[in-house]
Design an enzyme around this catalytic site. Structure first.
Site, PDB file in Angstrom:
ATOM      1  N   THR A  13       0.804  -1.220   0.000  1.00  0.00           N
ATOM      2  CA  THR A  13       0.000   0.000   0.000  1.00  0.00           C
ATOM      3  C   THR A  13       0.842   1.277   0.000  1.00  0.00           C
ATOM      4  O   THR A  13       0.314   2.362  -0.234  1.00  0.00           O
ATOM      5  CB  THR A  13      -0.910   0.025   1.246  1.00  0.00           C
ATOM      6  OG1 THR A  13      -0.081  -0.218   2.394  1.00  0.00           O
ATOM      7  CG2 THR A  13      -1.991  -1.042   1.177  1.00  0.00           C
ATOM      8  N   CYS A 149      18.568   4.277  -3.153  1.00  0.00           N
ATOM      9  CA  CYS A 149      18.283   4.893  -4.456  1.00  0.00           C
ATOM     10  C   CYS A 149      19.404   5.796  -4.983  1.00  0.00           C
ATOM     11  O   CYS A 149      19.563   5.933  -6.194  1.00  0.00           O
ATOM     12  CB  CYS A 149      16.964   5.652  -4.385  1.00  0.00           C
ATOM     13  SG  CYS A 149      16.765   6.649  -2.917  1.00  0.00           S
ATOM     14  N   HIS A 241      17.565  10.811  -9.225  1.00  0.00           N
ATOM     15  CA  HIS A 241      18.684  11.329  -8.428  1.00  0.00           C
ATOM     16  C   HIS A 241      19.875  11.556  -9.379  1.00  0.00           C
ATOM     17  O   HIS A 241      20.348  10.616 -10.047  1.00  0.00           O
ATOM     18  CB  HIS A 241      19.083  10.338  -7.341  1.00  0.00           C
ATOM     19  CG  HIS A 241      18.067  10.185  -6.242  1.00  0.00           C
ATOM     20  ND1 HIS A 241      16.991  11.022  -6.080  1.00  0.00           N
ATOM     21  CD2 HIS A 241      18.004   9.287  -5.211  1.00  0.00           C
ATOM     22  CE1 HIS A 241      16.295  10.650  -5.010  1.00  0.00           C
ATOM     23  NE2 HIS A 241      16.884   9.605  -4.476  1.00  0.00           N
TER      24      HIS A 241
HETATM   25  N1  LIG Z   1      10.241   6.264  -1.055  1.00  0.00           N
HETATM   26  C1  LIG Z   1      11.312   5.936  -1.763  1.00  0.00           C
HETATM   27  O1  LIG Z   1      11.632   6.509  -2.792  1.00  0.00           O
HETATM   28  C2  LIG Z   1      12.197   4.817  -1.323  1.00  0.00           C
HETATM   29  C3  LIG Z   1      13.274   4.498  -2.124  1.00  0.00           C
HETATM   30  C4  LIG Z   1      14.068   3.441  -1.780  1.00  0.00           C
HETATM   31  C5  LIG Z   1      13.777   2.709  -0.644  1.00  0.00           C
HETATM   32  N2  LIG Z   1      12.717   3.023   0.147  1.00  0.00           N
HETATM   33  C6  LIG Z   1      12.441   2.142   1.298  1.00  0.00           C
HETATM   34  O2  LIG Z   1      11.276   1.352   0.964  1.00  0.00           O
HETATM   35  C7  LIG Z   1      10.492   1.126   2.120  1.00  0.00           C
HETATM   36  C8  LIG Z   1       9.087   1.657   1.911  1.00  0.00           C
HETATM   37  O3  LIG Z   1       9.129   3.065   1.683  1.00  0.00           O
HETATM   38  P1  LIG Z   1       7.797   3.881   1.309  1.00  0.00           P
HETATM   39  O4  LIG Z   1       8.223   5.254   1.002  1.00  0.00           O
HETATM   40  O5  LIG Z   1       7.030   3.102   0.307  1.00  0.00           O
HETATM   41  O6  LIG Z   1       7.023   3.846   2.721  1.00  0.00           O
HETATM   42  P2  LIG Z   1       5.455   4.035   3.010  1.00  0.00           P
HETATM   43  O7  LIG Z   1       4.787   4.734   1.892  1.00  0.00           O
HETATM   44  O8  LIG Z   1       5.350   4.602   4.372  1.00  0.00           O
HETATM   45  O9  LIG Z   1       4.889   2.526   3.032  1.00  0.00           O
HETATM   46  C9  LIG Z   1       5.182   1.648   4.082  1.00  0.00           C
HETATM   47  C10 LIG Z   1       4.498   0.306   3.859  1.00  0.00           C
HETATM   48  O10 LIG Z   1       4.799  -0.524   4.986  1.00  0.00           O
HETATM   49  C11 LIG Z   1       3.577  -1.048   5.507  1.00  0.00           C
HETATM   50  N3  LIG Z   1       3.671  -1.269   6.954  1.00  0.00           N
HETATM   51  C12 LIG Z   1       3.788  -0.363   7.946  1.00  0.00           C
HETATM   52  N4  LIG Z   1       3.776  -0.980   9.149  1.00  0.00           N
HETATM   53  C13 LIG Z   1       3.647  -2.318   8.899  1.00  0.00           C
HETATM   54  C14 LIG Z   1       3.564  -3.470   9.712  1.00  0.00           C
HETATM   55  N5  LIG Z   1       3.616  -3.402  11.047  1.00  0.00           N
HETATM   56  N6  LIG Z   1       3.450  -4.688   9.114  1.00  0.00           N
HETATM   57  C15 LIG Z   1       3.400  -4.781   7.759  1.00  0.00           C
HETATM   58  N7  LIG Z   1       3.455  -3.716   6.930  1.00  0.00           N
HETATM   59  C16 LIG Z   1       3.597  -2.514   7.484  1.00  0.00           C
HETATM   60  C17 LIG Z   1       2.541   0.032   5.199  1.00  0.00           C
HETATM   61  O11 LIG Z   1       1.234  -0.532   5.273  1.00  0.00           O
HETATM   62  P3  LIG Z   1      -0.061   0.367   5.714  1.00  0.00           P
HETATM   63  O12 LIG Z   1      -0.453   1.167   4.513  1.00  0.00           O
HETATM   64  O13 LIG Z   1      -1.067  -0.685   6.066  1.00  0.00           O
HETATM   65  O14 LIG Z   1       0.372   1.204   6.866  1.00  0.00           O
HETATM   66  C18 LIG Z   1       2.954   0.402   3.784  1.00  0.00           C
HETATM   67  O15 LIG Z   1       2.473  -0.564   2.870  1.00  0.00           O
HETATM   68  C19 LIG Z   1      11.234   1.787   3.280  1.00  0.00           C
HETATM   69  O16 LIG Z   1      12.019   0.803   3.904  1.00  0.00           O
HETATM   70  C20 LIG Z   1      12.091   2.837   2.592  1.00  0.00           C
HETATM   71  O17 LIG Z   1      13.238   3.137   3.328  1.00  0.00           O
HETATM   72  C21 LIG Z   1      11.913   4.056  -0.186  1.00  0.00           C
END
Ligand SMILES: NC(=O)c1ccc[n+]([C@@H]2O[C@H](COP(=O)([O-])OP(=O)(O)OC[C@H]3O[C@@H](n4cnc5c(N)ncnc54)[C@H](OP(=O)(O)O)[C@@H]3O)[C@@H](O)[C@H]2O)c1
Length: 348
Positions: A13, A149, A241
């Site tokens: 999500t 990234c 980036h």
């Molecule tokens: N944003 C970027 O560009 C980027 C780039 C590289 C890496 N990352 C990494 O990728 C990961 C996700 O980033 P994001 O930006 O997509 O974060 P995000 O939008 O906050 O999404 C987090 C996800 O984790 C789920 N989650 C939270 N608590 C949970 C739990 N207790 N059990 C199972 N699922 C849970 C959330 O589900 P709900 O919706 O149900 O809360 C949501 O699906 C992070 O580790 C981040 O460091 C991000």
């Protein structure tokens, strides 16, 4: 390949989860069949649980799938992970223990000695850590990670120059706001501004680069013995980036040889014709004002890394720019390419 391999996404999500959903749509080998998220979303249809923040609409078939809790068992053997870093450590381990291959985008396990930090164009041999990981931890599955990234833009830019012997690297990043997730940096902070700090980013970029470009020796990776120094900045671009790199090389190659090295770079995923492997993997642009995030980040479906402006550096040997799409090449697309390589190596 006869029938598609069913796959799941942990954290489906979230922002990166949505990129997985989009990137996997129509994939020739993998079919997205299972979605996991927190207990806040579990039990809801994906369309109810998710505020879709990408361009275009949510794929219809996926919209009707019911989101489940991130518990191993019912999920497909192959799961991609885009979970919040605060919960990824234990959940990813539990899935690996239960026989799932976890192809993770989260930072949690990247630097563990027996976990591959994989860039298929650079270190496909690091996948040999997976059997050792299973033996050591008693897991039936495993964990494979992709880099941060900004690291992907740096390491893919450097990869064609590895043959000259990389001795020192100085890198300054201009990182897009989408890298901070949603809602990310407040508009009042970033518009007309540059923020010269991204928490833990410089440390991640430095040590991940040494591991990715390192050498597999038996059961572990010997990091590249090169000094890497990073300055990380958040700028007001949306996606992509851009990183400015200066590099010192052991072999004092002439600028024509260094320039040619980018064109001659022909890594394994491209030779194997993996579905998400862009051709070329690294594109050198001759225009003196490229690469630019808005114009070049989406090249090769967001998977090509674009470089340019190679010139001599009066401090180190050469300097140039490298650009990678942070949420595709630096997140979802990177993990899918990792899984494709794992499939072709018989690990899935
Ligand atoms: N944003 C970027 O560009 C980027 C780039 C590289 C890496 N990352 C990494 O990728 C990961 C996700 O980033 P994001 O930006 O997509 O974060 P995000 O939008 O906050 O999404 C987090 C996800 O984790 C789920 N989650 C939270 N608590 C949970 C739990 N207790 N059990 C199972 N699922 C849970 C959330 O589900 P709900 O919706 O149900 O809360 C949501 O699906 C992070 O580790 C981040 O460091 C991000």
């Amino acid at each position: 390949m006869q029938s598609k391999i069913q796959v799941g996404v942990l954290g489906a999500t979230g922002m990166v989860g949505q990129h997985f959903v989009r990137f996997l749509e129509g994939h020739p080998w993998f079919e997205l069949a299972w979605l996991g998220a927190s207990d806040r979303s579990a039990g809801k249809k994906y369309r109810e649980a998710t505020v879709w923040r990408l361009e275009g609409s949510m794929p219809d078939r996926v919209a009707e799938l019911t989101v489940e809790e991130c518990k191993p068992g019912n999920a497909p053997k192959l799961v991609f992970s885009a979970m919040d870093a605060s919960v990824a450590t234990e959940i990813e381990r539990a899935f690996a223990d239960c026989g799932h291959m976890v192809v993770s985008n989260s930072r949690n396990h990247r630097m563990e000695a027996d976990v591959p930090l994989l860039v298929p164009e650079i270190n496909p041999d690091h996948l040999k850590l997976v059997p050792l990981q299973r033996e050591k931890r008693g897991w039936k599955g495993g964990i494979v990670t992709n880099p941060n990234c900004s690291t992907i833009a740096l390491t893919m830019g450097l990869a064609p120059l590895v043959k000259f012997g990389i001795e020192k690297v100085l890198v300054t990043t201009m990182q897009a706001v989408s890298g901070a997730g949603y809602p990310g940096v407040a508009s009042m902070d970033i518009l007309g501004n540059v923020i010269p700090y991204i928490g833990s980013e410089e440390e991640k970029m430095e040590c991940e680069t040494q591991k990715i470009l390192g050498t597999l020796n038996g059961g572990s990776v010997t990091p590249l013995p090169a000094a890497v120094s990073a300055h990380c900045n958040r700028v007001a671009s949306v996606d992509g980036h851009l990183v400015a790199i200066s590099v010192a090389l052991r072999d004092k190659a002439g600028i024509e040889s260094v320039r040619r090295a980018f064109d001659e770079f022909d890594p394994l995923p491209q030779r194997l014709n993996l579905p998400s492997a862009p051709k070329p993997a690294v594109l050198y642009m001759e225009d003196k004002d490229r690469p630019q995030p808005r114009r070049d980040a989406l090249r090769g479906n967001g998977m090509t890394v674009t470089v340019g402006r190679l010139r001599e550096c009066p401090v180190l040997d050469y300097k140039f720019l490298s650009l990678g799409h942070n949420t595709i090449r630096g997140a979802a697309g990177a993990a899918v390419l990792n899984a494709e390589l794992m499939r072709s190596e018989g690990l899935i």
